[in-house]
Design an enzyme around this catalytic site. Structure first.
Site, PDB file in Angstrom:
ATOM      1  N   ARG A  69       0.756  -1.178   0.253  1.00  0.00           N
ATOM      2  CA  ARG A  69       0.286  -0.552   0.045  1.00  0.00           C
ATOM      3  C   ARG A  69       0.628   1.004  -0.184  1.00  0.00           C
ATOM      4  NH1 ARG A  69      -4.065   2.197   4.956  1.00  0.00           N
ATOM      5  NH2 ARG A  69      -5.384   2.812   3.794  1.00  0.00           N
ATOM      6  N   THR A 121      -8.507   7.236   0.798  1.00  0.00           N
ATOM      7  CA  THR A 121      -7.881   5.775   0.073  1.00  0.00           C
ATOM      8  C   THR A 121      -8.650   5.525   1.729  1.00  0.00           C
ATOM      9  OG1 THR A 121      -6.711   4.049  -0.695  1.00  0.00           O
ATOM     10  CG2 THR A 121      -5.342   6.080   0.375  1.00  0.00           C
ATOM     11  N   SER A 122     -10.053   4.557   1.282  1.00  0.00           N
ATOM     12  CA  SER A 122     -10.186   3.910   1.924  1.00  0.00           C
ATOM     13  C   SER A 122      -9.313   2.842   3.286  1.00  0.00           C
ATOM     14  CB  SER A 122     -11.649   3.204   1.096  1.00  0.00           C
ATOM     15  OG  SER A 122     -12.149   3.424   0.992  1.00  0.00           O
ATOM     16  N   GLN A 123      -9.877   2.238   3.605  1.00  0.00           N
ATOM     17  CA  GLN A 123      -9.189   1.773   4.525  1.00  0.00           C
ATOM     18  C   GLN A 123      -8.498   0.188   3.800  1.00  0.00           C
ATOM     19  OE1 GLN A 123     -11.679   2.494   5.752  1.00  0.00           O
ATOM     20  NE2 GLN A 123     -12.647   1.838   7.417  1.00  0.00           N
TER      21      GLN A 123
END
Length: 217
Positions: free
Chosen positions: A34, A60-62
């Site tokens: 990531r 940016t989502s978990q």
């Protein structure tokens, strides 16, 4: 695709804790680091199961939320997938490891440019990022076996419903009453059917012709 050091054991455990069991999804996260997909000032947060801010007031989502949404598409590896909301490309990269072909629409040209560079560096060759209004989809490449929308709207935009293949799956957060609920839909006899609640969550608004008209809640 070029192998790269992916998600650590703690992050994979977080996916397990949120009910993600699909071995292909877990493997895609193991193979996708990531760190290259978050701004440099937040790189220390990349291996945590938390959302990370990116430019233009987006996030940016978990990873656990991304994993649940992607898993709900039930990809087998040969599908053509449409993603609405590229951001910096992390979810796009995961989709690229799970599907045959990925088309992703991002409204901000600078984010799209960075996402393309990130995907190239990660060795993801089967994903194409386009700048545009994601609520209108990409009719020229339809139909799609799966569609995932990374922003919330009161309903599924009609062009996305039209571009989903018969038997295909669409995953989108639906907003209402101050909360968002991520639902998985399937298409049967030309109509969308709400099949399951994936998870409650909080998303930025889906802005565009067939979405919400501003970023305000």
């Amino acid at each position: 695709m070029v192998p790269q050091r992916g998600g650590g054991d703690a992050l994979i455990r977080a996916l397990h804790d949120h009910g993600v069991r699909d071995p292909r999804v877990l493997d895609a996260f193991r193979r996708t680091a990531r760190e290259p997909f978050v701004p440099a000032e937040y790189v220390d947060m990349a291996r945590e199961d938390v959302p990370v801010p990116i430019p233009h007031g987006q996030v940016t989502s978990q990873p656990s939320l991304i994993a649940r949404m992607v898993a709900a598409l039930r990809l087998t590896g040969r599908e053509r997938v449409l993603e609405v909301g590229t951001g910096l490309g992390f979810q796009t990269a995961v989709l690229g490891r799970l599907a045959g072909e990925v088309w992703s629409v991002e409204q901000y040209a600078d984010l799209a440019e960075q996402a393309r560079a990130n995907l190239t560096a990660a060795g993801v060759r089967n994903a194409t990022v386009v700048v545009g209004d994601g609520t209108q989809g990409l009719a020229e490449h339809a139909p799609y076996d799966g569609i995932v929308v990374s922003a919330a709207a009161p309903q599924v935009p009609s062009p996305l419903a039209a571009q989903l293949a018969e038997g295909g799956r669409l995953v989108q957060p639906i907003t209402g009453g101050g909360t968002d609920q991520v639902f998985a839909f399937t298409k049967h006899e030309g109509r969308l059917t709400r099949e399951e609640l994936v998870t409650p969550a909080y998303f930025v608004p889906l802005v565009g012709r067939y979405g919400q008209q501003s970023h305000g809640r």
